[in-house]
Design a protein around this motif. Structure first.
Motif, short mmCIF file in Angstrom:
data_model
loop_
_atom_site.label_atom_id
_atom_site.label_comp_id
_atom_site.label_asym_id
_atom_site.label_seq_id
_atom_site.Cartn_x
_atom_site.Cartn_y
_atom_site.Cartn_z
N GLU A 107 -6.10 23.24 -0.15
CA GLU A 107 -6.10 24.55 -0.51
C GLU A 107 -7.88 25.18 0.90
O GLU A 107 -8.11 23.69 1.31
CB GLU A 107 -6.99 25.21 -1.76
N ARG A 108 -7.98 25.75 0.81
CA ARG A 108 -9.36 26.15 2.50
C ARG A 108 -10.31 25.50 1.79
O ARG A 108 -10.59 24.51 2.67
CB ARG A 108 -9.83 27.44 2.99
N ASN A 109 -11.33 25.69 0.83
CA ASN A 109 -11.77 24.52 0.64
C ASN A 109 -11.52 22.99 0.49
O ASN A 109 -12.72 22.43 -0.72
CB ASN A 109 -12.91 25.31 -0.38
N SER A 129 -6.70 22.41 11.80
CA SER A 129 -6.89 23.22 12.22
C SER A 129 -6.07 23.78 11.80
O SER A 129 -6.67 25.58 12.22
CB SER A 129 -6.71 22.67 14.03
N ARG A 132 -3.49 26.51 6.91
CA ARG A 132 -4.25 28.67 5.46
C ARG A 132 -5.11 28.86 6.72
O ARG A 132 -6.15 29.35 6.50
CB ARG A 132 -4.68 26.97 4.44
N ARG A 133 -5.59 28.90 8.53
CA ARG A 133 -5.78 28.98 9.65
C ARG A 133 -6.73 28.01 8.96
O ARG A 133 -8.13 28.77 9.90
CB ARG A 133 -6.28 30.88 9.04
N GLY A 134 -7.28 26.57 8.24
CA GLY A 134 -7.71 25.96 8.76
C GLY A 134 -8.92 25.43 7.31
O GLY A 134 -9.50 26.44 6.83
N VAL A 135 -8.74 23.71 7.69
CA VAL A 135 -9.54 23.58 5.80
C VAL A 135 -10.11 22.58 6.80
O VAL A 135 -9.68 22.20 7.90
CB VAL A 135 -8.01 22.68 5.20
N ARG A 136 -10.71 22.00 6.32
CA ARG A 136 -11.80 20.64 5.51
C ARG A 136 -11.60 19.89 6.37
O ARG A 136 -10.16 19.37 5.70
CB ARG A 136 -12.83 20.69 5.22
N HIS A 171 -10.97 20.96 16.50
CA HIS A 171 -11.84 21.16 14.95
C HIS A 171 -12.52 20.18 14.37
O HIS A 171 -11.60 19.15 14.83
CB HIS A 171 -10.47 21.02 14.30
#
Length: 382
Positions: A107-109, A129, A132-136, A171
């Motif tokens: 997930e994003r987090n 990048s 989900r439109r960008g994860v860490r 990213h």
């Protein structure tokens, strides 16, 4: 656990900050840092799950140690593997990796952890990048080249038949961990190839560091404190440039010293690592950039000769003739250059030099000028 993680306690850690406002992050440098990294990940990203992306070689070499350290720190991790080599930076592998990360319910987090060299880092970073439109993203580079260059600065991407790294995104990672003990497992060829990117920083704007490299390069390869110093110096130099020019709108282009030639050679050898790896192409590119500068009356022959002599002493290629199977004709090389990301309105941009530590951006170089120089290299150095 991998023997590298058990062999010695973590050495004193060097921290290099990358100052990018809300996207700032740290580069952690030192020997035996995997378990230290797991603790940092657990404390900085509480509750995050992780997907470790690595290649099939590193899946048995370093991934088990990282997974064990993450487990001890309370971080749940899934492992995804890709084949080693530049060919994995493709549309097909990118698609497979994105689907794998989604299947792992990242997930994003959560975190994508890139454990590998430049190929793993570039591919994983690009997937992170857009997922989900960008994860860490956490970069744990395992090659010298990745530790001093590709893991820092946020450039991610894959290759196209038209050229290297032409599809990608910026990213920035949330953390970079350079465990210099991991470099002990590199082959001599891989380590030397990465060393070309270390020397590059001295040639760009730090003549004193190039002087230091000439004296200390053997100790860098042996793995003592000189290795940590070299990695930290390179990372500080790149961090400073990235902080000034995150998206390569200005002097970040200086980091491409030698790369206009190098990327063309990689394309012409079809990214075949048996013939040429990136760092070897960069070594040839650095030598050519200084000889091109000399030909244009910008740089002394003494400096150009000194650059080539140092790279050759390390055991790196410095001439077009050093490419196994040949590099093609001057026209082939110029044509490959025209697909470089730094081309503007059809004119070539080179990073040239007034001397060691005195590089500059040279836009608008005529293709005919580059062609004549390359042709002379192919003829005069047989």
């Amino acid at each position: 656990m991998n023997a590298l993680a058990e062999a010695a306690p973590a050495a004193e850690r060097i921290v290099v900050p990358v100052a990018l406002a809300e996207r700032s992050y740290d580069i952690l440098i030192g020997r035996h840092q995997l378990c230290e990294a797991a603790q940092v990940i657990a404390s900085r990203f509480p509750g995050a799950r992780a997907a470790i992306v690595t290649d099939t070689n590193l899946a048995t070499l370093h991934a088990p140690a990282l997974e064990s350290c993450l487990q001890q720190a309370g971080v749940t991790a899934t492992r995804l593997t890709i084949p080693p080599g530049e060919s994995s930076k493709s549309y097909a592998r990118f698609s497979e990796l994105c689907d794998g990360l989604l299947a792992a319910k990242i997930e994003r987090n959560d975190l994508v952890i890139a454990l590998g060299g430049g190929v793993v880092g570039d591919l994983s970073g690009f997937a992170a990048s857009v997922l989900r439109r960008g994860v860490r993203l956490v970069q744990i580079p395992t090659s010298l080249l990745a530790q001093v260059d590709s893991s820092v600065g946020g450039k991610t991407g894959i290759n196209s038949s038209h050229g290297k790294n032409l599809i990608g995104a910026f990213h920035q990672p949330a953390l970079v961990v350079c465990d210099t003990a991991l470099l002990d497992t590199l082959s001599e060829r891989e380590f030397k190839a990465g060393y070309a990117e270390v020397v590059k920083y001295g040639l760009i704007d730090d003549a004193a560091f190039f002087d230091w490299c000439e004296v200390n390069w053997r100790r860098v390869m042996e793995g003592g404190p000189e290795r940590d110093h070299a990695v930290a110096t390179a990372c500080r130099a790149k961090a400073a440039v990235v902080a000034r020019d995150e998206r390569e709108d200005g002097d970040r282009a200086l980091l491409n010293l030698g790369h206009t030639f190098a990327h063309a050679l990689e394309r012409l050898t079809r990214y075949d690592s048996a013939r040429l790896v990136h760092g070897e192409a960069v070594a040839i590119g650095l030598s050519l950039a200084f000889r091109f500068s000399q030909r244009l009356g910008l740089c002394s022959g003494q400096d150009a000769g000194r650059v080539a002599a140092h790279l050759a002493a390390v055991g790196l290629p410095t001439r077009l003739q050093d490419v196994p199977g040949g590099a093609g004709t001057a026209s082939d090389i110029v044509e490959a250059m025209t697909q470089d990301k730094k081309v503007k309105r059809g004119a070539l941009t080179f990073i040239l030099a007034h001397g060691i530590g005195k590089s500059f951006i040279a836009p608008g170089v005529a293709t005919e000028t580059a062609h004549d120089f390359i042709e002379s290299e192919l003829v005069e150095r047989i």
